[in-house]
Motif scaffolding. Structure first.
Motif, PDB file in Angstrom:
ATOM      1  N   GLN A 119     -56.500  40.110  64.750  1.00  0.00           N
ATOM      2  CA  GLN A 119     -57.659  40.806  64.219  1.00  0.00           C
ATOM      3  C   GLN A 119     -58.845  39.862  64.127  1.00  0.00           C
ATOM      4  N   ALA A 120     -59.968  40.275  64.697  1.00  0.00           N
ATOM      5  CA  ALA A 120     -61.185  39.476  64.577  1.00  0.00           C
ATOM      6  C   ALA A 120     -61.520  39.256  63.111  1.00  0.00           C
ATOM      7  N   GLY A 121     -61.906  38.022  62.801  1.00  0.00           N
ATOM      8  CA  GLY A 121     -62.235  37.682  61.423  1.00  0.00           C
ATOM      9  C   GLY A 121     -61.056  37.216  60.604  1.00  0.00           C
ATOM     10  N   HIS A 122     -59.861  37.294  61.171  1.00  0.00           N
ATOM     11  CA  HIS A 122     -58.649  36.833  60.480  1.00  0.00           C
ATOM     12  C   HIS A 122     -57.942  35.825  61.380  1.00  0.00           C
ATOM     13  N   PRO A 123     -58.327  34.548  61.311  1.00  0.00           N
ATOM     14  CA  PRO A 123     -57.789  33.556  62.248  1.00  0.00           C
ATOM     15  C   PRO A 123     -56.285  33.346  62.134  1.00  0.00           C
ATOM     16  N   LEU A 124     -55.696  33.675  60.989  1.00  0.00           N
ATOM     17  CA  LEU A 124     -54.249  33.561  60.850  1.00  0.00           C
ATOM     18  C   LEU A 124     -53.562  34.912  61.012  1.00  0.00           C
TER      19      LEU A 124
ATOM     20  N   ALA B  60     -46.251  35.509  47.432  1.00  0.00           N
ATOM     21  CA  ALA B  60     -45.166  36.475  47.298  1.00  0.00           C
ATOM     22  C   ALA B  60     -44.148  36.027  46.252  1.00  0.00           C
ATOM     23  N   HIS B  61     -43.858  34.746  46.229  1.00  0.00           N
ATOM     24  CA  HIS B  61     -42.910  34.215  45.252  1.00  0.00           C
ATOM     25  C   HIS B  61     -43.335  34.574  43.831  1.00  0.00           C
ATOM     26  N   HIS B  62     -44.630  34.562  43.592  1.00  0.00           N
ATOM     27  CA  HIS B  62     -45.162  34.886  42.260  1.00  0.00           C
ATOM     28  C   HIS B  62     -45.613  36.340  42.152  1.00  0.00           C
ATOM     29  N   ARG B  63     -45.238  37.149  43.165  1.00  0.00           N
ATOM     30  CA  ARG B  63     -45.584  38.576  43.184  1.00  0.00           C
ATOM     31  C   ARG B  63     -47.096  38.780  43.059  1.00  0.00           C
ATOM     32  N   ARG B  64     -47.832  38.019  43.831  1.00  0.00           N
ATOM     33  CA  ARG B  64     -49.293  38.136  43.874  1.00  0.00           C
ATOM     34  C   ARG B  64     -49.710  38.623  45.257  1.00  0.00           C
ATOM     35  N   TRP B  65     -50.632  39.556  45.290  1.00  0.00           N
ATOM     36  CA  TRP B  65     -51.144  40.054  46.570  1.00  0.00           C
ATOM     37  C   TRP B  65     -52.126  39.052  47.165  1.00  0.00           C
ATOM     38  N   LEU B  66     -51.998  38.791  48.444  1.00  0.00           N
ATOM     39  CA  LEU B  66     -52.933  37.918  49.167  1.00  0.00           C
ATOM     40  C   LEU B  66     -53.600  38.761  50.239  1.00  0.00           C
ATOM     41  N   LEU B  67     -54.934  38.869  50.179  1.00  0.00           N
ATOM     42  CA  LEU B  67     -55.642  39.802  51.038  1.00  0.00           C
ATOM     43  C   LEU B  67     -56.150  39.183  52.331  1.00  0.00           C
ATOM     44  N   ASN B  68     -56.555  37.914  52.314  1.00  0.00           N
ATOM     45  CA  ASN B  68     -57.045  37.275  53.533  1.00  0.00           C
ATOM     46  C   ASN B  68     -57.044  35.765  53.370  1.00  0.00           C
ATOM     47  N   GLU B  69     -57.526  35.076  54.387  1.00  0.00           N
ATOM     48  CA  GLU B  69     -57.465  33.612  54.367  1.00  0.00           C
ATOM     49  C   GLU B  69     -58.509  32.981  53.451  1.00  0.00           C
ATOM     50  N   LYS B  70     -59.622  33.682  53.228  1.00  0.00           N
ATOM     51  CA  LYS B  70     -60.697  33.102  52.418  1.00  0.00           C
ATOM     52  C   LYS B  70     -60.226  32.884  50.979  1.00  0.00           C
ATOM     53  N   GLY B  71     -60.282  31.642  50.539  1.00  0.00           N
ATOM     54  CA  GLY B  71     -59.848  31.309  49.188  1.00  0.00           C
ATOM     55  C   GLY B  71     -58.349  31.229  49.007  1.00  0.00           C
ATOM     56  N   ALA B  72     -57.585  31.459  50.086  1.00  0.00           N
ATOM     57  CA  ALA B  72     -56.122  31.509  49.963  1.00  0.00           C
ATOM     58  C   ALA B  72     -55.535  30.166  49.557  1.00  0.00           C
ATOM     59  N   LEU B  73     -56.088  29.081  50.091  1.00  0.00           N
ATOM     60  CA  LEU B  73     -55.537  27.759  49.791  1.00  0.00           C
ATOM     61  C   LEU B  73     -55.718  27.416  48.319  1.00  0.00           C
ATOM     62  N   ALA B  74     -56.923  27.616  47.807  1.00  0.00           N
ATOM     63  CA  ALA B  74     -57.173  27.319  46.394  1.00  0.00           C
ATOM     64  C   ALA B  74     -56.341  28.217  45.493  1.00  0.00           C
ATOM     65  N   ALA B  75     -56.219  29.495  45.870  1.00  0.00           N
ATOM     66  CA  ALA B  75     -55.427  30.419  45.057  1.00  0.00           C
ATOM     67  C   ALA B  75     -53.955  30.013  45.052  1.00  0.00           C
ATOM     68  N   ALA B  76     -53.430  29.626  46.210  1.00  0.00           N
ATOM     69  CA  ALA B  76     -52.030  29.202  46.283  1.00  0.00           C
ATOM     70  C   ALA B  76     -51.803  27.937  45.477  1.00  0.00           C
ATOM     71  N   ALA B  77     -52.759  27.018  45.529  1.00  0.00           N
ATOM     72  CA  ALA B  77     -52.612  25.751  44.802  1.00  0.00           C
ATOM     73  C   ALA B  77     -52.576  25.956  43.293  1.00  0.00           C
ATOM     74  N   SER B  78     -53.142  27.063  42.819  1.00  0.00           N
ATOM     75  CA  SER B  78     -53.169  27.323  41.371  1.00  0.00           C
ATOM     76  C   SER B  78     -51.887  27.948  40.857  1.00  0.00           C
ATOM     77  N   LEU B  79     -50.986  28.326  41.761  1.00  0.00           N
ATOM     78  CA  LEU B  79     -49.743  28.980  41.348  1.00  0.00           C
ATOM     79  C   LEU B  79     -48.750  27.947  40.810  1.00  0.00           C
ATOM     80  N   PRO B  80     -47.940  28.325  39.835  1.00  0.00           N
ATOM     81  CA  PRO B  80     -47.045  27.354  39.172  1.00  0.00           C
ATOM     82  C   PRO B  80     -46.094  26.618  40.097  1.00  0.00           C
ATOM     83  N   SER B  81     -45.614  27.277  41.160  1.00  0.00           N
ATOM     84  CA  SER B  81     -44.621  26.617  42.016  1.00  0.00           C
ATOM     85  C   SER B  81     -45.243  25.811  43.151  1.00  0.00           C
TER      86      SER B  81
END
Length: 268
Positions: free
Chosen positions: A117-122, A211-232
């Protein structure tokens, strides 16, 4: 602007095919800046009156607006329009409600797709459809069907959690592929292939962590920072990923393999 958005949602309901309108993105989550766009999910069923959408958009903006119909922006983002109204940017994003419900059924069975999908590099990860509904604010929904779906998506499905956590195996595979493309020592080798492999590996890990923390991830933007804030998440996850993507040599790939193993161990 809030009153205008509410009126716009009501106007969208007058277009043939539109069944519900929802506010999404940072404004729905309360994480917006003053200049953030207004993202409106336009949920439709069956044949959609694209000309009617264009007419409504022109009336709101005072000038013609190009509206991409279903499929016009690709197979997953689907279509929509970008509007400038009263100094604010408003994005209409089309969503086929029948397809969203099919994706939600797949999520409950632990099935998902990753589409180009254009706009979603991953790639576009299909559970994002369900996540958009879960995190949205319903603005107009006369039949209550979007609100009903939103209530159901409030509970993250255990089969989907299991499937996306298990998807972390691909991160190991991608790092191993990157190792074949970097040069010896500090030489970059095949930089394009290596960087794509590492980006893919870390992108998959962000999905698995959410997914491990049952959190929805919508796209790549901000995904790294959001993942880094998760407890595991491993310590300094975001800064380590950033450093490795910038370095891109054999040592970086070896360190990436260590980070992948560390992350996967935290998901057990």
């Amino acid at each position: 602007m809030n009153d205008l958005i509410e009126a716009m949602a009501a106007g969208l309901l007058g277009v043939r095919g539109v069944r519900a309108v929802a506010l999404g993105g940072s404004r729905a989550r309360g994480a917006h800046r003053p200049d953030s766009d207004w993202d409106l999910g336009v949920y439709y069923r069956g044949s959609l009156d694209v000309a009617g959408l264009a007419s409504l958009a022109a009336g709101l903006t005072g000038s013609p607006v190009e509206v991409a119909g279903p499929g016009g922006w690709g197979p997953w983002v689907n279509g929509g329009a970008w509007l400038s109204v009263d100094g604010g940017q408003v994005d209409w994003i089309l969503r086929d409600l029948d397809r969203v419900e099919r994706v939600w059924a797949d999520c409950g069975a632990g099935r998902y797709e990753v589409g180009v999908q254009a706009g979603h590099p991953l790639g576009f990860w299909s559970p994002a459809y369900a996540g958009e509904v879960a995190l949205c604010r319903v603005l107009a929904d006369p039949s209550g069907e979007l609100a009903d779906l939103r209530a159901r998506t409030a509970t993250y499905p255990d089969p989907l959690r299991k499937a996306l956590v298990e998807a972390a195996w691909e991160a190991d595979f991608s790092v191993a592929a990157a190792a074949k493309s970097v040069g010896a020592g500090v030489e970059p080798g095949d930089a394009l292939h290596a960087s794509l492999c590492l980006s893919r590996a870390f992108g998959v890990l962000t999905q698995s962590l959410h997914a491990h923390h049952r959190r929805w991830l919508l796209n790549e933007k901000g995904a790294l920072a959001a993942a880094a804030s998760l407890p595991s998440a491993p310590p300094d996850f975001a800064s380590r990923v950033t450093a490795l993507l910038r370095t891109l040599n054999a040592d970086a790939v070896a360190a990436a393999a260590d980070l992948v193993r560390e992350t996967r161990a935290s998901l057990v």
